[in-house]
Write an enzyme that holds these catalytic residues in place. Structure first.
Site, PDB file in Angstrom:
ATOM      1  N   TYR A  55       1.272  -1.866   0.474  1.00 32.68           N
ATOM      2  CA  TYR A  55      -0.113   0.114   0.325  1.00 32.68           C
ATOM      3  C   TYR A  55       0.879   1.605  -0.024  1.00 32.68           C
ATOM      4  O   TYR A  55       0.464   2.294  -0.751  1.00 32.68           O
ATOM      5  CB  TYR A  55      -1.079   0.460   1.292  1.00 32.68           C
ATOM      6  CG  TYR A  55      -1.848  -1.145   1.005  1.00 32.68           C
ATOM      7  CD1 TYR A  55      -3.406  -0.822   0.004  1.00 32.68           C
ATOM      8  CD2 TYR A  55      -2.269  -2.661   1.975  1.00 32.68           C
ATOM      9  CE1 TYR A  55      -4.198  -1.916  -0.401  1.00 32.68           C
ATOM     10  CE2 TYR A  55      -2.812  -3.470   1.487  1.00 32.68           C
ATOM     11  CZ  TYR A  55      -3.975  -3.014   0.679  1.00 32.68           C
ATOM     12  OH  TYR A  55      -5.108  -4.009   0.210  1.00 32.68           O
ATOM     13  N   GLN A  93     -15.364   1.895  -5.249  1.00 30.90           N
ATOM     14  CA  GLN A  93     -15.238   1.021  -4.601  1.00 30.90           C
ATOM     15  C   GLN A  93     -13.182   0.908  -4.400  1.00 30.90           C
ATOM     16  O   GLN A  93     -12.368   0.809  -3.665  1.00 30.90           O
ATOM     17  CB  GLN A  93     -15.162   0.033  -4.925  1.00 30.90           C
ATOM     18  CG  GLN A  93     -16.612  -1.055  -5.264  1.00 30.90           C
ATOM     19  CD  GLN A  93     -16.695  -2.152  -6.708  1.00 30.90           C
ATOM     20  OE1 GLN A  93     -17.237  -3.117  -5.938  1.00 30.90           O
ATOM     21  NE2 GLN A  93     -17.184  -1.012  -7.433  1.00 30.90           N
ATOM     22  N   HIS A 111     -14.426   1.408   0.279  1.00 30.07           N
ATOM     23  CA  HIS A 111     -13.819   0.686   0.723  1.00 30.07           C
ATOM     24  C   HIS A 111     -12.180   0.419   1.621  1.00 30.07           C
ATOM     25  O   HIS A 111     -11.691  -0.090   1.440  1.00 30.07           O
ATOM     26  CB  HIS A 111     -13.057  -0.721  -0.960  1.00 30.07           C
ATOM     27  CG  HIS A 111     -14.305  -1.423  -1.431  1.00 30.07           C
ATOM     28  ND1 HIS A 111     -14.244  -2.162  -2.075  1.00 30.07           N
ATOM     29  CD2 HIS A 111     -15.282  -2.144  -0.755  1.00 30.07           C
ATOM     30  CE1 HIS A 111     -15.089  -2.709  -2.705  1.00 30.07           C
ATOM     31  NE2 HIS A 111     -15.514  -3.218  -1.336  1.00 30.07           N
TER      32      HIS A 111
HETATM   33  P1  NAD Z   1     -11.772  -4.776 -10.810  1.00 30.66           P
HETATM   34  O1  NAD Z   1     -11.007  -4.677 -11.223  1.00 30.66           O
HETATM   35  O2  NAD Z   1     -12.131  -5.880 -10.535  1.00 30.66           O
HETATM   36  O3  NAD Z   1     -12.604  -4.829 -12.140  1.00 30.66           O
HETATM   37  C1  NAD Z   1     -12.265  -3.552 -13.444  1.00 30.66           C
HETATM   38  C2  NAD Z   1     -13.357  -3.701 -14.230  1.00 30.66           C
HETATM   39  O4  NAD Z   1     -13.178  -2.567 -14.692  1.00 30.66           O
HETATM   40  C3  NAD Z   1     -13.366  -4.380 -15.699  1.00 30.66           C
HETATM   41  O5  NAD Z   1     -15.022  -4.920 -15.498  1.00 30.66           O
HETATM   42  C4  NAD Z   1     -12.857  -4.104 -16.544  1.00 30.66           C
HETATM   43  O6  NAD Z   1     -13.819  -4.208 -17.633  1.00 30.66           O
HETATM   44  C5  NAD Z   1     -13.388  -2.759 -16.431  1.00 30.66           C
HETATM   45  N1  NAD Z   1     -12.269  -1.552 -16.718  1.00 30.66           N
HETATM   46  C6  NAD Z   1     -11.272  -1.241 -17.478  1.00 30.66           C
HETATM   47  N2  NAD Z   1     -10.587  -0.290 -18.332  1.00 30.66           N
HETATM   48  C7  NAD Z   1     -12.170   0.438 -18.578  1.00 30.66           C
HETATM   49  C8  NAD Z   1     -12.310   1.465 -18.626  1.00 30.66           C
HETATM   50  N3  NAD Z   1     -10.860   2.459 -19.330  1.00 30.66           N
HETATM   51  N4  NAD Z   1     -13.338   1.756 -18.923  1.00 30.66           N
HETATM   52  C9  NAD Z   1     -15.031   0.884 -18.598  1.00 30.66           C
HETATM   53  N5  NAD Z   1     -14.101  -0.178 -17.830  1.00 30.66           N
HETATM   54  C10 NAD Z   1     -12.647  -0.394 -17.560  1.00 30.66           C
HETATM   55  O7  NAD Z   1     -12.504  -3.427 -10.067  1.00 30.66           O
HETATM   56  P2  NAD Z   1     -13.521  -3.514  -9.191  1.00 30.66           P
HETATM   57  O8  NAD Z   1     -14.990  -4.270  -9.995  1.00 30.66           O
HETATM   58  O9  NAD Z   1     -13.689  -2.263  -8.781  1.00 30.66           O
HETATM   59  O10 NAD Z   1     -12.714  -4.631  -8.098  1.00 30.66           O
HETATM   60  C11 NAD Z   1     -11.341  -4.397  -7.213  1.00 30.66           C
HETATM   61  C12 NAD Z   1     -12.031  -3.625  -5.942  1.00 30.66           C
HETATM   62  O11 NAD Z   1      -9.888  -3.666  -6.216  1.00 30.66           O
HETATM   63  C13 NAD Z   1     -12.096  -2.904  -5.503  1.00 30.66           C
HETATM   64  O12 NAD Z   1     -13.032  -3.271  -4.323  1.00 30.66           O
HETATM   65  C14 NAD Z   1     -11.409  -1.974  -5.415  1.00 30.66           C
HETATM   66  O13 NAD Z   1     -10.844  -1.365  -4.334  1.00 30.66           O
HETATM   67  C15 NAD Z   1      -9.998  -2.386  -5.088  1.00 30.66           C
HETATM   68  N6  NAD Z   1      -8.581  -1.315  -5.914  1.00 30.66           N
HETATM   69  C16 NAD Z   1      -8.569  -0.434  -6.271  1.00 30.66           C
HETATM   70  C17 NAD Z   1      -8.120   0.193  -7.614  1.00 30.66           C
HETATM   71  C18 NAD Z   1      -8.097   1.842  -7.302  1.00 30.66           C
HETATM   72  O14 NAD Z   1      -8.288   1.708  -6.464  1.00 30.66           O
HETATM   73  N7  NAD Z   1      -7.921   2.347  -8.444  1.00 30.66           N
HETATM   74  C19 NAD Z   1      -7.461  -0.157  -8.034  1.00 30.66           C
HETATM   75  C20 NAD Z   1      -7.475  -1.496  -8.213  1.00 30.66           C
HETATM   76  C21 NAD Z   1      -8.230  -2.485  -7.687  1.00 30.66           C
END
Ligand code: NAD
Length: 244
Positions: A55, A93, A111
């Site tokens: 992190y 999230q 989250h």
């Molecule tokens: P996920 O990573 O499981 O899914 C990401 C989704 O976004 C996929 O369905 C993918 O097809 C779609 N995607 C990717 N690029 C895209 C774009 N340019 N435009 C539209 N859609 C796009 O994400 P989730 O459902 O948020 O679950 C993952 C968990 O991991 C969450 O709980 C979160 O807390 C954490 N996470 C957070 C971050 C962040 O804060 N940016 C990054 C990674 C994971």
């Protein structure tokens, strides 16, 4: 304008075009780490330093990232609807701060957040922008018991009461860049759909629960969302995906 209260659920995909990697549900890896190792209380108990490093690295990396056109479109949607007496609640999230950097408000970090740490001794959490490790002292109780203020798998998401109120109130639900596999967030669409509310999905490809949505806007959110918001604010109606 027939829609007054919009609930937007965002996931890692909305930040992908800002250069923040998504969580890879297919192989269970997040930035080359097993989710069990870096996103569960058991993983933290096994190897706290690994989890702190994970992190800390992400916090440092996210500091350099900027909101993309999708985050900015939500800010515009919020301002546009509020000017007409409506509301847009953003339930994210994501643990990054790109909605905040895009100057949106009414953001619920269900989250947790990278820019916050939590004391396991006294339960206080507070804003934090530096590295954290096993020697970091709590500013309230002075114990060295800090952990990332992230809701890990198996833990209860934050602000569920406020989220439930926003779900009840909304007359339009939009899910952006979320895979539809992480609960309870993945269940919001079913609840809204049962109440007959239009549910829109914005994703690169249909998500795991795509069938529950009324309409799917497929493509990069940085492209589809600004076009959607421009149409929606001008006409007050939901465009057909093909019209964007
Ligand atoms: P996920 O990573 O499981 O899914 C990401 C989704 O976004 C996929 O369905 C993918 O097809 C779609 N995607 C990717 N690029 C895209 C774009 N340019 N435009 C539209 N859609 C796009 O994400 P989730 O459902 O948020 O679950 C993952 C968990 O991991 C969450 O709980 C979160 O807390 C954490 N996470 C957070 C971050 C962040 O804060 N940016 C990054 C990674 C994971």
């Amino acid at each position: 304008m027939s829609y007054q209260h919009i609930l937007v659920l965002t996931g890692a995909g909305i930040s992908a075009e800002s250069g923040i990697p998504v969580f890879r549900a297919e192989d269970g890896l997040w930035e080359q780490h097993r989710v069990e190792d870096v996103a569960t209380p058991e993983g933290f108990a096994r190897n706290p330093q690994l989890v702190h490093d994970f992190y800390n690295n992400m916090r440092r990396s996210v500091k350099t990232k900027e909101p993309n056109p999708a985050h900015l479109a939500l800010t515009k949607l919020q301002a546009g609807l509020e000017a007409r007496g409506g509301t847009v609640t953003i339930v994210t999230q994501n643990i990054d701060d790109l909605h905040d950097k895009a100057h949106s408000h009414d953001i619920i970090h269900m989250h947790g957040a990278l820019n916050s740490i939590l004391c396991q001794h006294c339960g206080q959490s507070y804003e934090w922008h530096e590295d954290c490790d096993g020697t970091t002292e709590c500013k309230f109780c002075h114990h060295q018991a800090m952990r990332p203020d992230i809701v890990w798998f198996g833990e209860i998401p934050y602000h569920m009461d406020a989220i439930e109120r926003a779900i009840e109130r909304c007359d339009l639900f939009m899910a952006i860049g979320t895979s539809g596999v992480v609960y309870p967030a993945a269940g919001f669409v079913s609840y809204c759909s049962r109440q007959g509310k239009p549910c829109l999905e914005f994703n690169l490809a249909p998500s795991a629960n795509s069938g529950v949505f009324t309409q799917s806007f497929l493509g990069k959110a940085g492209t589809t969302l600004p076009a959607f918001v421009a149409y929606f604010l001008e006409h007050g109606t939901i465009p057909e995906p093909a019209a964007l």
